[in-house]
Design a protein around this motif. Structure first.
Motif, PDB file in Angstrom:
ATOM      1  N   VAL A 168      -8.534   6.971  -6.617  1.00 30.91           N
ATOM      2  CA  VAL A 168      -8.365   8.415  -6.607  1.00 30.91           C
ATOM      3  C   VAL A 168      -9.663   9.077  -6.167  1.00 30.91           C
ATOM      4  O   VAL A 168     -10.735   8.737  -6.655  1.00 30.91           O
ATOM      5  N   GLY A 169      -9.564   9.980  -5.189  1.00 30.07           N
ATOM      6  CA  GLY A 169     -10.723  10.736  -4.749  1.00 30.07           C
ATOM      7  C   GLY A 169     -10.927  10.876  -3.259  1.00 30.07           C
ATOM      8  O   GLY A 169     -11.354  11.944  -2.802  1.00 30.07           O
ATOM      9  N   PRO A 170     -10.685   9.843  -2.446  1.00 32.38           N
ATOM     10  CA  PRO A 170     -11.003   9.967  -1.024  1.00 32.38           C
ATOM     11  C   PRO A 170     -10.296  11.150  -0.363  1.00 32.38           C
ATOM     12  O   PRO A 170      -9.078  11.285  -0.450  1.00 32.38           O
ATOM     13  N   GLY A 171     -11.069  12.014   0.260  1.00 35.31           N
ATOM     14  CA  GLY A 171     -10.486  13.128   0.999  1.00 35.31           C
ATOM     15  C   GLY A 171     -10.099  14.326   0.179  1.00 35.31           C
ATOM     16  O   GLY A 171      -9.571  15.298   0.728  1.00 35.31           O
ATOM     17  N   LEU A 172     -10.318  14.323  -1.130  1.00 39.38           N
ATOM     18  CA  LEU A 172     -10.072  15.525  -1.921  1.00 39.38           C
ATOM     19  C   LEU A 172     -11.201  16.531  -1.672  1.00 39.38           C
ATOM     20  O   LEU A 172     -12.325  16.142  -1.352  1.00 39.38           O
ATOM     21  N   ASP A 173     -10.901  17.822  -1.854  1.00 35.98           N
ATOM     22  CA  ASP A 173     -11.910  18.817  -1.498  1.00 35.98           C
ATOM     23  C   ASP A 173     -11.917  20.049  -2.404  1.00 35.98           C
ATOM     24  O   ASP A 173     -12.550  21.051  -2.074  1.00 35.98           O
ATOM     25  N   GLU A 174     -11.236  19.964  -3.559  1.00 36.61           N
ATOM     26  CA  GLU A 174     -11.141  21.147  -4.419  1.00 36.61           C
ATOM     27  C   GLU A 174     -11.134  20.677  -5.872  1.00 36.61           C
ATOM     28  O   GLU A 174     -10.382  19.770  -6.234  1.00 36.61           O
ATOM     29  N   PRO A 175     -11.991  21.251  -6.738  1.00 32.85           N
ATOM     30  CA  PRO A 175     -12.193  20.669  -8.071  1.00 32.85           C
ATOM     31  C   PRO A 175     -10.993  20.713  -8.996  1.00 32.85           C
ATOM     32  O   PRO A 175     -10.721  19.736  -9.702  1.00 32.85           O
ATOM     33  N   GLN A 176     -10.258  21.818  -9.054  1.00 35.42           N
ATOM     34  CA  GLN A 176      -9.149  21.898 -10.004  1.00 35.42           C
ATOM     35  C   GLN A 176      -8.056  20.894  -9.659  1.00 35.42           C
ATOM     36  O   GLN A 176      -7.515  20.223 -10.546  1.00 35.42           O
ATOM     37  N   GLY A 221      -2.624  19.055  -7.543  1.00 34.52           N
ATOM     38  CA  GLY A 221      -2.445  18.258  -8.749  1.00 34.52           C
ATOM     39  C   GLY A 221      -1.131  18.508  -9.444  1.00 34.52           C
ATOM     40  O   GLY A 221      -0.850  17.899 -10.477  1.00 34.52           O
ATOM     41  N   ALA A 222      -0.311  19.388  -8.897  1.00 38.83           N
ATOM     42  CA  ALA A 222       1.012  19.627  -9.466  1.00 38.83           C
ATOM     43  C   ALA A 222       1.870  18.369  -9.329  1.00 38.83           C
ATOM     44  O   ALA A 222       1.610  17.501  -8.493  1.00 38.83           O
ATOM     45  N   ASP A 223       2.892  18.272 -10.178  1.00 38.88           N
ATOM     46  CA  ASP A 223       3.772  17.106 -10.146  1.00 38.88           C
ATOM     47  C   ASP A 223       4.320  16.890  -8.734  1.00 38.88           C
ATOM     48  O   ASP A 223       4.794  17.822  -8.080  1.00 38.88           O
ATOM     49  N   ALA A 246      -8.458  18.126  -7.934  1.00 39.58           N
ATOM     50  CA  ALA A 246      -8.999  16.785  -8.158  1.00 39.58           C
ATOM     51  C   ALA A 246      -8.953  16.421  -9.630  1.00 39.58           C
ATOM     52  O   ALA A 246      -8.575  15.299 -10.000  1.00 39.58           O
ATOM     53  N   GLU A 247      -9.321  17.364 -10.491  1.00 42.92           N
ATOM     54  CA  GLU A 247      -9.298  17.096 -11.926  1.00 42.92           C
ATOM     55  C   GLU A 247      -7.868  16.860 -12.414  1.00 42.92           C
ATOM     56  O   GLU A 247      -7.626  15.965 -13.236  1.00 42.92           O
ATOM     57  N   ALA A 248      -6.918  17.637 -11.921  1.00 39.53           N
ATOM     58  CA  ALA A 248      -5.527  17.456 -12.338  1.00 39.53           C
ATOM     59  C   ALA A 248      -5.002  16.090 -11.914  1.00 39.53           C
ATOM     60  O   ALA A 248      -4.322  15.395 -12.690  1.00 39.53           O
ATOM     61  N   LEU A 249      -5.297  15.669 -10.691  1.00 41.27           N
ATOM     62  CA  LEU A 249      -4.846  14.358 -10.222  1.00 41.27           C
ATOM     63  C   LEU A 249      -5.501  13.234 -11.016  1.00 41.27           C
ATOM     64  O   LEU A 249      -4.837  12.268 -11.407  1.00 41.27           O
ATOM     65  N   LEU A 250      -6.811  13.354 -11.238  1.00 43.77           N
ATOM     66  CA  LEU A 250      -7.502  12.311 -11.995  1.00 43.77           C
ATOM     67  C   LEU A 250      -6.980  12.248 -13.431  1.00 43.77           C
ATOM     68  O   LEU A 250      -6.800  11.157 -13.983  1.00 43.77           O
ATOM     69  N   SER A 251      -6.696  13.396 -14.024  1.00 45.33           N
ATOM     70  CA  SER A 251      -6.151  13.413 -15.389  1.00 45.33           C
ATOM     71  C   SER A 251      -4.812  12.700 -15.452  1.00 45.33           C
ATOM     72  O   SER A 251      -4.534  11.941 -16.394  1.00 45.33           O
ATOM     73  N   THR A 252      -3.970  12.927 -14.451  1.00 46.15           N
ATOM     74  CA  THR A 252      -2.668  12.252 -14.409  1.00 46.15           C
ATOM     75  C   THR A 252      -2.835  10.745 -14.327  1.00 46.15           C
ATOM     76  O   THR A 252      -2.160   9.984 -15.033  1.00 46.15           O
ATOM     77  N   VAL A 253      -3.740  10.309 -13.464  1.00 42.52           N
ATOM     78  CA  VAL A 253      -3.972   8.868 -13.309  1.00 42.52           C
ATOM     79  C   VAL A 253      -4.482   8.268 -14.610  1.00 42.52           C
ATOM     80  O   VAL A 253      -3.981   7.230 -15.078  1.00 42.52           O
ATOM     81  N   LEU A 311       0.832  -1.204   0.000  1.00 41.20           N
ATOM     82  CA  LEU A 311       0.000   0.000   0.000  1.00 41.20           C
ATOM     83  C   LEU A 311       0.863   1.250   0.000  1.00 41.20           C
ATOM     84  O   LEU A 311       1.828   1.353   0.759  1.00 41.20           O
ATOM     85  N   SER A 312       0.493   2.190  -0.864  1.00 42.21           N
ATOM     86  CA  SER A 312       1.045   3.544  -0.808  1.00 42.21           C
ATOM     87  C   SER A 312      -0.122   4.518  -0.791  1.00 42.21           C
ATOM     88  O   SER A 312      -1.166   4.269  -1.408  1.00 42.21           O
ATOM     89  N   VAL A 313       0.052   5.620  -0.070  1.00 42.15           N
ATOM     90  CA  VAL A 313      -0.974   6.660  -0.045  1.00 42.15           C
ATOM     91  C   VAL A 313      -0.325   7.983  -0.408  1.00 42.15           C
ATOM     92  O   VAL A 313       0.824   8.248  -0.059  1.00 42.15           O
ATOM     93  N   ALA A 314      -1.072   8.808  -1.140  1.00 38.72           N
ATOM     94  CA  ALA A 314      -0.599  10.132  -1.534  1.00 38.72           C
ATOM     95  C   ALA A 314      -1.542  11.160  -0.940  1.00 38.72           C
ATOM     96  O   ALA A 314      -2.743  11.159  -1.244  1.00 38.72           O
TER      97      ALA A 314
END
Length: 281
Positions: free
Chosen positions: A108-116, A90-92, A118-125, A56-59
């Motif tokens: 991806v998603g648990p505990g996120l709270d801001e749309p931009q 969502g920055a590198d 969240a979108e950047a992280l999801l896009s990377t994944v 397990l890894s968590v970010a």
């Protein structure tokens, strides 16, 4: 026709052999954890390990990463760049590419709270997933309707009814058909309100479940359980069915032992190892 997920049905649909080293049992990466809500990532990660994942890894946001590492010694912890308010931007992040390449399943998603962010992280994944299984949950589901993306084949969505309504661009979602409609629209397996739907029309429903599951963190545990099974080699539909059924049955067991209300989401995870033995997982 909806197939009920009875114990007999689960025993007739055995999980892949998950013996071996931690790498052979599958690695999970959970991405989320803004400063106010790192517990969501920890609950999902704990569920993934309890369901049988090997690594397990968590970010999480960099301001809470040290505390998460101390709280969860079984997990590797990656620091995510954050805004002044503590939201991952969502920055590198140093090490993110390596963690994504090592993971067999990414949540991806648990505990996120801001749309931009969240979108950047999801896009990377989604851009780097390849054959890696992806589970999208919580705040990441909220930004999905506005993204022009094709979801990987091994993707599972786990919306609650409020999130399902947003995915369907409706004011509210009907628990009877929400999973089916989301699966049709996004072309992926969906677990929502105890019903699992495949885009090809197949449906399953939990044969158990208790109102006490409506508690803070319960959805994070469900996502972690499904993610852990994905990492172990399950197909999206098998992971969603087994994870949802075990989550619901754990709620039943706690309700009988502790009381109908008041058990904690983290206690659900403690039921998983025994239930896996009971159901032949």
């Amino acid at each position: 026709m909806i197939t009920p997920l009875t114990p007999a049905e689960l025993r007739a649909w055995p999980l892949p052999d998950r013996r071996g080293s931690k790498d052979e049992r599958g690695g999970v990466l959970v991405i989320g954890g803004a400063r106010p809500t790192p517990g969501a990532v920890l609950l999902a990660g704990l569920a993934a390990l309890r369901i049988g994942a090997g690594r397990l890894s968590v970010a999480v946001a960099e301001s809470v990463a040290p505390a998460c590492a101390a709280q969860f010694p079984e997990a590797g912890v990656l620091s995510l760049p954050q805004s002044p308010e503590g939201s991952p931007t969502g920055a590198d992040a140093a090490g993110m590419t390596q963690e994504l390449s090592r993971a067999d399943a990414v949540i991806v998603g648990p505990g996120l709270d801001e749309p931009q962010g969240a979108e950047a992280l999801l896009s990377t994944v989604l851009a780097t997933a390849g054959d890696t299984a992806v589970l999208i949950d919580a705040f990441a589901l909220g930004v999905l309707p506005g993204m022009a993306v094709t979801l990987p084949e091994r993707t599972v969505l786990t919306p609650n009814l409020t999130e399902a309504a947003r995915l369907l661009d409706r004011d509210e979602a009907d628990p009877e058909d929400a999973a089916v409609l989301v699966a049709e629209r996004y072309g992926t397996v969906v677990s929502c309100a105890g019903i699992i739907a495949h885009p090809d029309g197949r449906q399953w429903a939990t044969a158990s479940g208790h109102p006490g599951l409506g508690t803070s963190g319960s959805g994070d545990v469900l996502s972690g359980a499904i993610g852990g099974l994905l990492a172990g080699g399950c197909t999206p539909e098998q992971a969603a069915c087994w994870g949802t059924a075990l989550h619901a049955t754990a709620g039943d067991r706690l309700a009988a032992r502790i009381g109908p209300l008041g058990f904690l989401a983290r206690e659900l995870t403690e039921e998983f190892p025994g239930l896996l033995v009971e159901f032949g997982g």
